[in-house]
Design a protein around this motif. Structure first.
Motif, PDB file in Angstrom:
ATOM      1  N   ASP A 399       0.825  -1.208   0.000  1.00  0.00           N
ATOM      2  CA  ASP A 399       0.000   0.000   0.000  1.00  0.00           C
ATOM      3  C   ASP A 399       0.862   1.262   0.000  1.00  0.00           C
ATOM      4  OD1 ASP A 399      -2.206  -1.598  -0.016  1.00  0.00           O
ATOM      5  OD2 ASP A 399      -2.763  -1.260   2.085  1.00  0.00           O
ATOM      6  N   TYR A 400       1.990   1.215   0.683  1.00  0.00           N
ATOM      7  CA  TYR A 400       2.913   2.354   0.675  1.00  0.00           C
ATOM      8  C   TYR A 400       3.378   2.651  -0.757  1.00  0.00           C
ATOM      9  CZ  TYR A 400       7.529   4.452   0.475  1.00  0.00           C
ATOM     10  OH  TYR A 400       8.603   5.215   0.105  1.00  0.00           O
ATOM     11  N   LEU A 401       3.701   1.588  -1.492  1.00  0.00           N
ATOM     12  CA  LEU A 401       4.163   1.773  -2.873  1.00  0.00           C
ATOM     13  C   LEU A 401       3.059   2.377  -3.745  1.00  0.00           C
ATOM     14  CD1 LEU A 401       6.182  -1.546  -3.325  1.00  0.00           C
ATOM     15  CD2 LEU A 401       7.088   0.771  -2.958  1.00  0.00           C
ATOM     16  N   LYS A 402       1.809   2.024  -3.465  1.00  0.00           N
ATOM     17  CA  LYS A 402       0.694   2.612  -4.207  1.00  0.00           C
ATOM     18  C   LYS A 402       0.568   4.100  -3.891  1.00  0.00           C
ATOM     19  CE  LYS A 402      -2.098  -1.620  -4.477  1.00  0.00           C
ATOM     20  NZ  LYS A 402      -3.360  -2.281  -4.054  1.00  0.00           N
ATOM     21  N   LEU A 403       0.702   4.458  -2.620  1.00  0.00           N
ATOM     22  CA  LEU A 403       0.645   5.870  -2.232  1.00  0.00           C
ATOM     23  C   LEU A 403       1.790   6.653  -2.873  1.00  0.00           C
ATOM     24  CD1 LEU A 403      -0.227   5.537   1.574  1.00  0.00           C
ATOM     25  CD2 LEU A 403      -1.745   6.325  -0.244  1.00  0.00           C
ATOM     26  N   SER A 405       3.283   5.942  -5.642  1.00  0.00           N
ATOM     27  CA  SER A 405       3.045   6.083  -7.086  1.00  0.00           C
ATOM     28  C   SER A 405       2.084   7.219  -7.383  1.00  0.00           C
ATOM     29  CB  SER A 405       2.504   4.770  -7.658  1.00  0.00           C
ATOM     30  OG  SER A 405       1.214   4.492  -7.156  1.00  0.00           O
ATOM     31  N   GLN A 406       1.282   7.610  -6.373  1.00  0.00           N
ATOM     32  CA  GLN A 406       0.336   8.713  -6.541  1.00  0.00           C
ATOM     33  C   GLN A 406       0.912  10.022  -5.968  1.00  0.00           C
ATOM     34  OE1 GLN A 406      -3.733   7.599  -5.304  1.00  0.00           O
ATOM     35  NE2 GLN A 406      -3.058   5.463  -5.345  1.00  0.00           N
ATOM     36  N   ASN A 407       2.243  10.019  -5.775  1.00  0.00           N
ATOM     37  CA  ASN A 407       2.951  11.201  -5.265  1.00  0.00           C
ATOM     38  C   ASN A 407       2.482  11.634  -3.875  1.00  0.00           C
ATOM     39  OD1 ASN A 407       4.622  11.538  -7.570  1.00  0.00           O
ATOM     40  ND2 ASN A 407       2.863  12.435  -8.661  1.00  0.00           N
ATOM     41  N   ILE A 408       2.004  10.666  -3.104  1.00  0.00           N
ATOM     42  CA  ILE A 408       1.630  10.951  -1.709  1.00  0.00           C
ATOM     43  C   ILE A 408       2.833  10.589  -0.836  1.00  0.00           C
ATOM     44  CG2 ILE A 408       0.084  10.375   0.191  1.00  0.00           C
ATOM     45  CD1 ILE A 408      -2.020   9.663  -1.925  1.00  0.00           C
ATOM     46  N   LYS A 409       3.476  11.578  -0.279  1.00  0.00           N
ATOM     47  CA  LYS A 409       4.690  11.363   0.489  1.00  0.00           C
ATOM     48  C   LYS A 409       4.511  11.828   1.932  1.00  0.00           C
ATOM     49  CE  LYS A 409       7.482  12.039  -3.670  1.00  0.00           C
ATOM     50  NZ  LYS A 409       8.556  12.833  -4.322  1.00  0.00           N
ATOM     51  N   ASN A 410       5.555  11.591   2.709  1.00  0.00           N
ATOM     52  CA  ASN A 410       5.559  12.003   4.114  1.00  0.00           C
ATOM     53  C   ASN A 410       4.329  11.495   4.865  1.00  0.00           C
ATOM     54  OD1 ASN A 410       7.945  13.479   3.683  1.00  0.00           O
ATOM     55  ND2 ASN A 410       6.741  15.214   2.905  1.00  0.00           N
ATOM     56  N   GLU A 567     -10.446   4.597  -0.573  1.00  0.00           N
ATOM     57  CA  GLU A 567     -11.240   5.655   0.051  1.00  0.00           C
ATOM     58  C   GLU A 567     -10.333   6.628   0.810  1.00  0.00           C
ATOM     59  OE1 GLU A 567     -14.610   4.360   2.330  1.00  0.00           O
ATOM     60  OE2 GLU A 567     -15.004   2.657   0.992  1.00  0.00           O
ATOM     61  N   PHE A 568      -9.262   6.102   1.343  1.00  0.00           N
ATOM     62  CA  PHE A 568      -8.335   6.954   2.090  1.00  0.00           C
ATOM     63  C   PHE A 568      -7.641   7.966   1.167  1.00  0.00           C
ATOM     64  CE2 PHE A 568      -4.060   7.779   3.825  1.00  0.00           C
ATOM     65  CZ  PHE A 568      -4.440   8.462   4.976  1.00  0.00           C
ATOM     66  N   THR A 569      -7.260   7.520  -0.040  1.00  0.00           N
ATOM     67  CA  THR A 569      -6.614   8.455  -0.987  1.00  0.00           C
ATOM     68  C   THR A 569      -7.597   9.535  -1.412  1.00  0.00           C
ATOM     69  OG1 THR A 569      -7.127   6.919  -2.788  1.00  0.00           O
ATOM     70  CG2 THR A 569      -4.951   6.771  -1.812  1.00  0.00           C
ATOM     71  N   GLU A 570      -8.865   9.170  -1.569  1.00  0.00           N
ATOM     72  CA  GLU A 570      -9.885  10.171  -1.892  1.00  0.00           C
ATOM     73  C   GLU A 570     -10.035  11.158  -0.740  1.00  0.00           C
ATOM     74  OE1 GLU A 570     -13.470   8.160  -2.823  1.00  0.00           O
ATOM     75  OE2 GLU A 570     -12.670   7.156  -4.628  1.00  0.00           O
ATOM     76  N   PHE A 571     -10.007  10.617   0.485  1.00  0.00           N
ATOM     77  CA  PHE A 571     -10.111  11.468   1.670  1.00  0.00           C
ATOM     78  C   PHE A 571      -8.939  12.454   1.721  1.00  0.00           C
ATOM     79  CE2 PHE A 571      -8.817  12.280   6.070  1.00  0.00           C
ATOM     80  CZ  PHE A 571      -9.976  12.829   6.593  1.00  0.00           C
ATOM     81  N   LEU A 572      -7.753  11.997   1.344  1.00  0.00           N
ATOM     82  CA  LEU A 572      -6.579  12.860   1.350  1.00  0.00           C
ATOM     83  C   LEU A 572      -6.739  14.037   0.383  1.00  0.00           C
ATOM     84  CD1 LEU A 572      -3.558  10.364   1.530  1.00  0.00           C
ATOM     85  CD2 LEU A 572      -4.325  11.941   3.302  1.00  0.00           C
ATOM     86  N   GLU A 573      -7.259  13.724  -0.811  1.00  0.00           N
ATOM     87  CA  GLU A 573      -7.466  14.780  -1.800  1.00  0.00           C
ATOM     88  C   GLU A 573      -8.462  15.819  -1.280  1.00  0.00           C
ATOM     89  OE1 GLU A 573      -8.711  12.935  -5.377  1.00  0.00           O
ATOM     90  OE2 GLU A 573      -6.840  11.806  -5.676  1.00  0.00           O
ATOM     91  N   PHE A 574      -9.558  15.328  -0.701  1.00  0.00           N
ATOM     92  CA  PHE A 574     -10.567  16.217  -0.140  1.00  0.00           C
ATOM     93  C   PHE A 574      -9.974  17.058   0.987  1.00  0.00           C
ATOM     94  CE2 PHE A 574     -13.700  16.865   3.262  1.00  0.00           C
ATOM     95  CZ  PHE A 574     -14.620  17.647   2.600  1.00  0.00           C
ATOM     96  N   TRP A 575      -9.159  16.409   1.835  1.00  0.00           N
ATOM     97  CA  TRP A 575      -8.559  17.099   2.981  1.00  0.00           C
ATOM     98  C   TRP A 575      -7.628  18.225   2.525  1.00  0.00           C
ATOM     99  CZ3 TRP A 575      -9.613  16.721   8.063  1.00  0.00           C
ATOM    100  CH2 TRP A 575      -8.735  17.326   8.954  1.00  0.00           C
TER     101      TRP A 575
END
Length: 583
Positions: A399-403, A405-410, A567-575
């Motif tokens: 899951d970390y590798l997926k995040l 790949s979507q440029n979600i860091k830190n 759903e968490f990645t969507e939540f991150l975008e919204f946040w």
């Protein structure tokens, strides 16, 4: 003894029909040196002679017994019918032999094997009676010792399973015609396997002995305590007036065993789960009572450990679910069927999401959704928690590798590590291998450990924590305040975060003592250069109060429930949009 003497039987010595074939000197030699005691009476059963072995065994000198009846030796143990039957057989058969208890001159009662024979002359008339006996004291002592060993647990000295079953059989037989109640308590030590595996069997054995000593201090002589096997113990509380007596004992045992055990310059902590069944309400034989108490114990263990439970009928159905749970859990491990949900950690000062906690979820075709509160304790009890933990770590890496790949860091991912897994000798090796296999750096992960985990085997814990820190992992103590909070380990361990348990946060706005505890924890952690995470936050007022106290991060339903990765990645975008608009 000379060879010629050894060849002469006692019966021949006292048989006047054959005595003429031996010299008087040889007969006297046998009489004086033979190890068996010999007593000769006249036809009227008055003692006329005894040998030295008789004197040695009984303590009576020859002159003290000659002229007396053999009744001088009677112990008082046997009823008159015993002696009547003995003499009837002697009269009809000419001899009698058997085990009998007699009394020495000192008053001590002892067992002997006695043979009595008639001696007749050529006319067939009884001229004498001769008794020959062997002292069985040593043999009985050996037999008693062997029986004791067969009935006693060699480590703890209490009854073993066999002895317990036998004592229960006698107890229940005597209770069948009376209105007695008995309580059977089935105890299992929580996390004992972890201590035994990590610190060695010598420490485990010592701990079992100390546990027994504590339990025995609470029992009465009439109660039965047995080691049923491994770290399982059974207690029968006899002749109780009300089941609340069993409740009282269970509570005292739980409280007493929660106190630390000092072993090799360190404190070890165990707890116990207890199941209770009541005779005759739950059954009238030992096996049924034990089975039901065992089921109740597992129910207590699944509901948080360090608890007790009475048996109730629904547990019979639950046992079938446990069997199915075991089968399906093993399949889930093999097929990697677990899913991770992620709950964000929010910075109090910036409002940014600065980390997530990975929480395992399991949906099964046959069982439906299985709560972690059900399958995690069972997995810890059976050892399945280790492969489950490895599945979780592996999934978190993916899951970390997926995040990424979507440029979600830190976005460090916090992993809850079971104490059983942490205390495995190869824990660090296994977790680093998983990270290397997935090409994931350790500094993107946080290891969460409970207080109980770090309080066991402090030296080994420090070594592992230092290694994990050197590898790049962040370290945190989870559920702080619910275990045996100790400033000493907070000072010694290289921790990054301290998580305040939700039980303190829940009433923080309404109870002053909760506020005081939380405020003290935050100030203490900051002085020790640790950041504080409050979990279980659900209300705006809680957030505001925690901000005033200087809490660093907040986690809870106020911001988000745990979410599947998508759903968490969507939540991150919204946040992020909310944060930008807020600015």
């Amino acid at each position: 003894m000379v060879n010629n003497v050894e060849k002469i039987s006692i019966k021949e010595i006292i048989n006047q029909n054959t005595i003429s074939s031996y010299s008087d000197e040889l007969i006297q030699k046998v009489f004086e040196t033979i190890s068996e005691g010999i007593m000769i009476t006249d036809p009227k059963k008055k003692i006329i002679n005894v040998n030295p072995a008789f004197e040695f065994v009984t303590g009576y000198k020859k002159e003290e017994v000659v002229g007396h009846s053999p009744a001088i030796l009677q112990s008082g143990i046997h009823a008159s019918d015993f002696y009547k039957s003995m003499w009837n057989e002697l009269y009809s058969k000419g001899e009698w032999q058997g085990e009998i208890w007699n009394r020495r001159k000192t008053g001590d009662v002892y067992p002997e094997w006695l043979s009595i024979m008639e001696v007749r002359n050529k006319q067939g008339e009884v001229t004498n009676y001769c008794g020959v006996f062997s002292d069985l004291t040593e043999q009985k002592d050996v037999e008693d010792e062997l029986e004791k060993r067969a009935m006693t647990d060699s480590l703890t000295g209490v009854s073993n399973r066999f002895a317990y079953t036998e004592r229960m059989r006698v107890l229940l037989e005597s209770s069948s015609t009376r209105s007695y109640q008995h309580a059977v308590l089935f105890l299992d030590l929580d996390r004992f396997k972890q201590i035994n595996d990590t610190l060695g069997h010598a420490v485990g054995d010592y701990l079992l002995v100390e546990v027994v000593k504590r339990i025995q201090s609470l029992l009465k002589n009439k109660d039965i305590l047995a080691r049923y096997g491994g770290d399982e113990f059974v207690i029968t509380l006899t002749n109780i007036h009300h089941p609340r007596e069993a409740v009282h004992l269970a509570e005292m045992i739980i409280q007493l065993l929660e106190q630390p055990f000092a072993v090799e310059d360190q404190n070890l902590y165990v707890s116990t789960s207890i199941g209770i069944s009541i005779y005759p309400h739950d059954g009238d034989d030992t096996e049924v009572l034990l089975t039901k108490a065992d089921k109740a114990m597992y129910f207590a263990k699944q509901n948080g450990r360090g608890q007790f439970s009475f048996y109730f009928d629904e547990l019979q159905t639950d046992s079938k679910r446990v069997l199915l749970l075991d089968n399906e859990l093993r399949k889930a491990i093999e097929n990697d069927s677990f899913e991770l949900h992620y709950q964000p950690k929010v910075s109090v000062t910036t409002g940014a999401i600065v980390g997530v906690e990975a929480l395992v979820r399991w949906q099964n075709e046959k069982l439906g959704f299985v709560s972690p509160g059900e399958f995690i304790p069972y997995a810890e009890e059976t050892g399945l928690i280790i492969p489950i933990s490895e599945c979780i770590i592996n999934r978190a890496c993916q899951d970390y590798l997926k995040l990424k790949s979507q440029n979600i860091k830190n976005m460090p991912i916090a992993l809850n590590i079971s104490s059983i897994h942490f205390h495995q000798s190869n824990f660090i090796e296994s977790i680093t291998q998983i990270l290397e296999r997935n090409n994931c750096p350790a500094h993107y992960f946080e290891i969460e450990l409970t207080e109980r985990t770090v309080m066991n085997s402090e030296k080994e814990t420090i070594r592992k924590l230092v290694l994990l820190k050197q590898l790049g992992f962040k370290l945190s103590i989870d559920d702080f305040g619910t275990g045996y909070s100790s400033l000493s380990y907070l000072v010694q361990f290289p921790l990054n975060y301290l998580k305040i348990d939700r039980s303190f946060i829940q009433h923080i706005c309404s109870l002053d003592d909760k506020q005081a505890v939380v405020d003290a924890i935050i100030q203490m952690a900051h002085r020790l250069h640790m950041k504080v995470i409050a979990e279980g936050v659900e209300q705006r007022e809680q957030v505001q109060l925690l901000r005033k106290m200087g809490c660093d991060m907040i986690q809870g339903y106020y911001y988000s429930k745990p979410l599947p990765l998508d759903e968490f990645t969507e939540f991150l975008e919204f946040w992020e949009l909310e944060q930008l608009e807020g600015k």
